[in-house]
Scaffold this motif. Structure first.
Motif, PDB file in Angstrom:
ATOM      1  N   VAL A  29     -11.561  -2.134   9.760  1.00 50.94           N
ATOM      2  CA  VAL A  29     -10.832  -0.872   9.621  1.00 50.94           C
ATOM      3  C   VAL A  29     -10.559  -0.586   8.151  1.00 50.94           C
ATOM      4  CG1 VAL A  29      -8.669   0.313  10.172  1.00 50.94           C
ATOM      5  CG2 VAL A  29      -9.802  -1.081  11.898  1.00 50.94           C
ATOM      6  N   MET A  30     -10.148  -1.603   7.411  1.00 47.28           N
ATOM      7  CA  MET A  30      -9.872  -1.428   5.985  1.00 47.28           C
ATOM      8  C   MET A  30     -11.139  -1.056   5.225  1.00 47.28           C
ATOM      9  SD  MET A  30      -7.084  -4.510   5.346  1.00 47.28           S
ATOM     10  CE  MET A  30      -7.759  -4.842   3.792  1.00 47.28           C
TER      11      MET A  30
ATOM     12  N   GLN B 139     -14.367   5.765   3.314  1.00 39.90           N
ATOM     13  CA  GLN B 139     -14.004   7.178   3.449  1.00 39.90           C
ATOM     14  C   GLN B 139     -13.321   7.693   2.190  1.00 39.90           C
ATOM     15  OE1 GLN B 139     -11.672   7.192   7.019  1.00 39.90           O
ATOM     16  NE2 GLN B 139     -13.455   7.413   8.370  1.00 39.90           N
ATOM     17  N   ARG B 140     -12.420   6.913   1.628  1.00 35.74           N
ATOM     18  CA  ARG B 140     -11.746   7.329   0.384  1.00 35.74           C
ATOM     19  C   ARG B 140     -12.744   7.489  -0.751  1.00 35.74           C
ATOM     20  NH1 ARG B 140      -6.961   3.060   0.185  1.00 35.74           N
ATOM     21  NH2 ARG B 140      -6.219   3.441   2.279  1.00 35.74           N
ATOM     22  N   THR B 141     -13.688   6.576  -0.844  1.00 36.95           N
ATOM     23  CA  THR B 141     -14.712   6.647  -1.891  1.00 36.95           C
ATOM     24  C   THR B 141     -15.552   7.902  -1.728  1.00 36.95           C
ATOM     25  OG1 THR B 141     -14.778   4.235  -1.981  1.00 36.95           O
ATOM     26  CG2 THR B 141     -16.629   5.420  -2.980  1.00 36.95           C
TER      27      THR B 141
ATOM     28  N   ASN C 239      -8.186  -6.648  10.965  1.00 30.92           N
ATOM     29  CA  ASN C 239      -8.150  -5.312  10.369  1.00 30.92           C
ATOM     30  C   ASN C 239      -9.153  -5.125   9.238  1.00 30.92           C
ATOM     31  OD1 ASN C 239      -6.072  -4.473  12.065  1.00 30.92           O
ATOM     32  ND2 ASN C 239      -4.520  -5.331  10.688  1.00 30.92           N
TER      33      ASN C 239
ATOM     34  N   LYS D  63     -13.742   0.533   6.392  1.00 33.14           N
ATOM     35  CA  LYS D  63     -14.075   1.916   6.736  1.00 33.14           C
ATOM     36  C   LYS D  63     -13.186   2.891   5.972  1.00 33.14           C
ATOM     37  CE  LYS D  63     -15.996   1.142  11.314  1.00 33.14           C
ATOM     38  NZ  LYS D  63     -15.844   1.362  12.751  1.00 33.14           N
ATOM     39  N   GLU D  64     -11.902   2.583   5.850  1.00 32.47           N
ATOM     40  CA  GLU D  64     -10.982   3.439   5.110  1.00 32.47           C
ATOM     41  C   GLU D  64     -11.364   3.508   3.636  1.00 32.47           C
ATOM     42  OE1 GLU D  64      -6.925   2.275   5.710  1.00 32.47           O
ATOM     43  OE2 GLU D  64      -7.054   2.589   7.874  1.00 32.47           O
ATOM     44  N   ILE D  65     -11.738   2.386   3.059  1.00 32.62           N
ATOM     45  CA  ILE D  65     -12.166   2.360   1.658  1.00 32.62           C
ATOM     46  C   ILE D  65     -13.422   3.201   1.479  1.00 32.62           C
ATOM     47  CG2 ILE D  65     -13.104   0.881  -0.164  1.00 32.62           C
ATOM     48  CD1 ILE D  65     -11.140  -1.297   0.843  1.00 32.62           C
TER      49      ILE D  65
ATOM     50  N   ARG E  50     -14.632  10.706  -0.267  1.00 27.53           N
ATOM     51  CA  ARG E  50     -13.788  11.861  -0.617  1.00 27.53           C
ATOM     52  C   ARG E  50     -13.657  11.993  -2.127  1.00 27.53           C
ATOM     53  NH1 ARG E  50     -10.331  10.555   3.913  1.00 27.53           N
ATOM     54  NH2 ARG E  50      -9.111   9.270   2.508  1.00 27.53           N
TER      55      ARG E  50
END
Length: 191
Positions: free
Chosen positions: A20-21, A27-29, A17, A23-25, A31
């Motif tokens: 995936v993690m 995206q949050r950054t 994972n 990529k999520e970090i 945003r």
């Protein structure tokens, strides 16, 4: 090919994972930076409106109520003599221009902070504008030959700035809320 192999090796080394993690970090950054930039722009526009209206009203009511000039004069009065001498020596006849530029830079930074805080909670942004108003009114009222009517430009300007801040914060929040409520198709026109 090597990039794909390295990513696969990283994924294996860090766990299934990890990609995936990451990529999520990312995206949050993105945003968060987007929200911060929108907040900073919101604050800049609100304070620009406040200063513009205050200067306009000061032009109508008299020059003693110009908030930026009053803050500059108060800053000069509060500055120690060696610092004044340093400014005059290094900037010559442009010392007032440098002072005003410095005031505008500080206002811009303060405006960005106000906007960022207002995006989190509107009351924080309005409190920042209240501080802005208090400094402006205090500077205007401490000038020689000033009267209570000289505070009007600052107060009108801040009132306009508060309305602009409120409208911009609501406008920035509205599209995100609408997107969350109603999914749109690719063929639906954006209105």
């Amino acid at each position: 090919m090597r990039l794909f192999i390295r990513a696969t090796q990283s994924e294996i080394a860090l766990g299934p994972n990890a990609l995936v993690m990451m990529k999520e970090i990312a995206q949050r950054t993105r945003r968060l930076l987007g929200t911060t930039a929108i907040g900073a722009l919101t604050g800049l526009l609100a304070v620009a409106a406040a200063i513009g209206v205050a200067q306009l009203v000061a032009g109508i009511t008299g020059s003693a109520g110009e908030p930026v000039i009053a803050v500059g004069s108060a800053a000069i009065d509060l500055t120690p003599i060696p610092v004044k001498d340093f400014a005059i020596q290094h900037f010559g006849s442009h010392d007032k221009t440098v002072l005003l530029a410095g005031i505008y830079v500080v206002l811009a930074l303060f405006a960005m902070v106000i906007g960022i805080l207002a995006r989190r909670r509107l009351a924080y942004g309005l409190a920042g504008l209240a501080v802005f108003a208090a400094i402006g009114v205090a500077a205007v009222e401490t000038r020689p030959f000033s009267g209570p009517s000289d505070a009007v430009p600052t107060l009108v300007g801040v009132a306009v700035g508060a309305v602009v801040l409120l409208l911009l914060v609501r406008a920035a929040a509205a599209p995100a809320a609408q997107r969350a409520e109603t999914p749109r198709s690719a063929t639906e026109p954006i209105v």
